[in-house]
Design an enzyme around this catalytic site. Sequence first.
Site, PDB file in Angstrom:
ATOM      1  CD  GLU A 303      -2.826  -1.272   2.373  1.00 18.99           C
ATOM      2  OE1 GLU A 303      -2.935  -0.293   3.112  1.00 18.99           O
ATOM      3  OE2 GLU A 303      -3.458  -2.336   2.561  1.00 18.99           O
ATOM      4  CG  ASN A 349      -0.494  -7.033  -1.242  1.00 17.16           C
ATOM      5  OD1 ASN A 349      -1.057  -7.705  -2.106  1.00 17.16           O
ATOM      6  ND2 ASN A 349      -0.996  -6.885  -0.019  1.00 17.16           N
ATOM      7  CG  HIS A 385      -9.805  -6.390   1.108  1.00 19.96           C
ATOM      8  ND1 HIS A 385      -9.966  -7.532   1.856  1.00 19.96           N
ATOM      9  CD2 HIS A 385      -8.509  -6.020   1.236  1.00 19.96           C
ATOM     10  CE1 HIS A 385      -8.808  -7.833   2.436  1.00 19.96           C
ATOM     11  NE2 HIS A 385      -7.914  -6.941   2.065  1.00 19.96           N
ATOM     12  CD  GLU A 414      -4.420  -8.075   1.903  1.00 16.12           C
ATOM     13  OE1 GLU A 414      -5.332  -7.386   2.374  1.00 16.12           O
ATOM     14  OE2 GLU A 414      -3.219  -7.760   1.969  1.00 16.12           O
ATOM     15  CG  ASP A 416     -12.460  -9.743   2.058  1.00 18.65           C
ATOM     16  OD1 ASP A 416     -12.432  -8.826   1.214  1.00 18.65           O
ATOM     17  OD2 ASP A 416     -12.023  -9.609   3.209  1.00 18.65           O
TER      18      ASP A 416
HETATM   19  O1  9MR Z   1      -6.934  -8.534   8.738  1.00 19.38           O
HETATM   20  C1  9MR Z   1      -6.061  -7.612   9.342  1.00 19.38           C
HETATM   21  C2  9MR Z   1      -6.664  -7.122  10.629  1.00 19.38           C
HETATM   22  O2  9MR Z   1      -6.778  -8.164  11.567  1.00 19.38           O
HETATM   23  C3  9MR Z   1      -5.804  -6.013  11.204  1.00 19.38           C
HETATM   24  O3  9MR Z   1      -6.455  -5.443  12.300  1.00 19.38           O
HETATM   25  C4  9MR Z   1      -5.553  -4.961  10.147  1.00 19.38           C
HETATM   26  C5  9MR Z   1      -4.587  -3.901  10.633  1.00 19.38           C
HETATM   27  O4  9MR Z   1      -3.348  -4.473  10.908  1.00 19.38           O
HETATM   28  O5  9MR Z   1      -4.985  -5.540   9.001  1.00 19.38           O
HETATM   29  C6  9MR Z   1      -5.824  -6.452   8.400  1.00 19.38           C
HETATM   30  O6  9MR Z   1      -5.268  -6.922   7.211  1.00 19.38           O
HETATM   31  C7  9MR Z   1      -5.002  -5.942   6.221  1.00 19.38           C
HETATM   32  C8  9MR Z   1      -3.771  -6.386   5.473  1.00 19.38           C
HETATM   33  O7  9MR Z   1      -2.710  -6.561   6.368  1.00 19.38           O
HETATM   34  C9  9MR Z   1      -3.399  -5.396   4.395  1.00 19.38           C
HETATM   35  N1  9MR Z   1      -4.478  -5.148   3.503  1.00 19.38           N
HETATM   36  C10 9MR Z   1      -5.747  -4.801   4.140  1.00 19.38           C
HETATM   37  C11 9MR Z   1      -6.118  -5.850   5.183  1.00 19.38           C
HETATM   38  C12 9MR Z   1      -7.475  -5.547   5.769  1.00 19.38           C
HETATM   39  O8  9MR Z   1      -7.428  -4.350   6.486  1.00 19.38           O
END
Ligand code: 9MR
Length: 522
Positions: A303, A349, A385, A414, A416
């Site tokens: 990101e 990513n 997402h 990722e 969903d």
């Molecule tokens: O699923 C992850 C969640 O449990 C955490 O609270 C959050 C912040 O660290 O990150 C989520 O995963 C993210 C991923 O690492 C990067 N892309 C977006 C995902 C969803 O927020």
Amino acid sequence: MLNLSMTSGWRGNGTGNSGITYNSDGVSFTASGDNIGAVTDIAKPILLEDAVISMVVNVSSEFKASGASLQIFAQIKGGSWPGEWNCWSGNETLTAGADSTITCTVKEDDKKFNQTDSDVQIGVQAKNAPTGVVTIKSTKITLASSQTSSAATSSTASSATSVYSANVDSLHALASFPIGAAVTNNDYAAYNILTNASEKAVVEKHFDQMTAGNIMKMSYLQPTQGNFTFTNADAFVDYAKSKNINIHGHALLWHSDYQVPGFMKNWSGSAADFIAAVETHVTTIVTHYKAKGNLVSWDVVNEALNDSSPSNFRTDSAFYSKSGNSAVYIEKAFQAARAADANVTLYYNDYNIDQNNAKTTKLIEMLTDFQARNIPIDGVGFQMHVFMDYPSIANISAAMKKVVDKGLKVKITELDVAVNNPYSGSWPGNKVSTFNNTVALAQKKRYCEIVKAYLDTVPANLRGGITVWGTTDANTWLNDLLKSPSQYNGEKIAWPLLFDSNYNDKPALRGFADALQGTACN
Ligand code: 9MR
């Protein structure tokens, strides 16, 4: 009582059948001859002896006029396929265009229906030179009181339960590229993959790759400078290895505030020293996990692009500002990762790059620049997402195609599919408050179309795989009220994954499998 799904798992029965169709009423088939019908499977162990199968059916005028009858049956799959064949519902019991309830008590004197060895199929078929259409609107099985089934016992307290099987033995076995799931560890103890037997079961059955949802992020692996804390992540990677599961590492660098260790956020030294610290982080971690042998790919940087139009590198990132207001940390991270492990696959990513918009354009610009300067990068992780209605399949495909055209791998990292889209213009008027059959079927189709788009767009040699961001709807980041308080105002109405909160298959799993098997998405 088992209330069978009418949205998936059914197929045509009898020689010459033309299959079944799912529609808003249930499951329909065209009764073009004797023994044509529809069947569905019930997994062993199942004790059907003395059970009552009850179906609500609706026959067309043509079927009624043909004088045909219906026969519910149950059959043990395998061997001589013994079955219950004594249940008849004569033409006189059926009314054209109206619902009729037909039943069958499963009885076999030798108790063949106490099955532990084989699955059972149940269904209904037409008899007596039928023509016309039959629709099965619901199917319930009332087990004899002393009896039970795996489906019944694995469900929640209520005895009225719905059992649904996507009929997928192993999702990853259907693919020639990695099929992964993000999992939880000590970050969400209730769902810890190392201790929760249900999590283990679903992952070991369906996935051959895992991503740590959190515990390989920066602040977990190097909370203070020089203090690398590998214990939890090592236990996770070792468990995966013991199950022949690969790991996709996530993520070496991510600006998101609370993932960044304090020493980096508060860096007061020079930009050059900061970049050296970034390189040390990357080198140490990549080297450590290279030794494990089952860590096959990394999200090196996550990101780093913003969502503006035109898009550019994020400036609201400690990495950017502490590097001297420069995006140079990105290439330095890729170079350090490659130097530490010559074979691991290196991804950039991001989210929203599946939309073929300004962000995708900036992404491609960065890739072009990296390739021109020989900065090592192997592929792009599309987080995905997504929602049921957004982005379009055409946009997803077009964006992936741009990465393919650079000769780079595409990995869906990722995935969903949230049922509710709080960003849609009609929100919240269009809010779905119950996960019903219509929604389940739409989600099944959407999963299928996304996986199909991936297969259609990305050639085999560039497929890095597909990972879903979680196992069950109970443990999705979209329910994570702590971290996303505004998402759906705290309601748990995303239902974005392949398994429900009881670890039962959802139709979405069938949709994913359909695409992998080349079956039409419906
Ligand atoms: O699923 C992850 C969640 O449990 C955490 O609270 C959050 C912040 O660290 O990150 C989520 O995963 C993210 C991923 O690492 C990067 N892309 C977006 C995902 C969803 O927020």
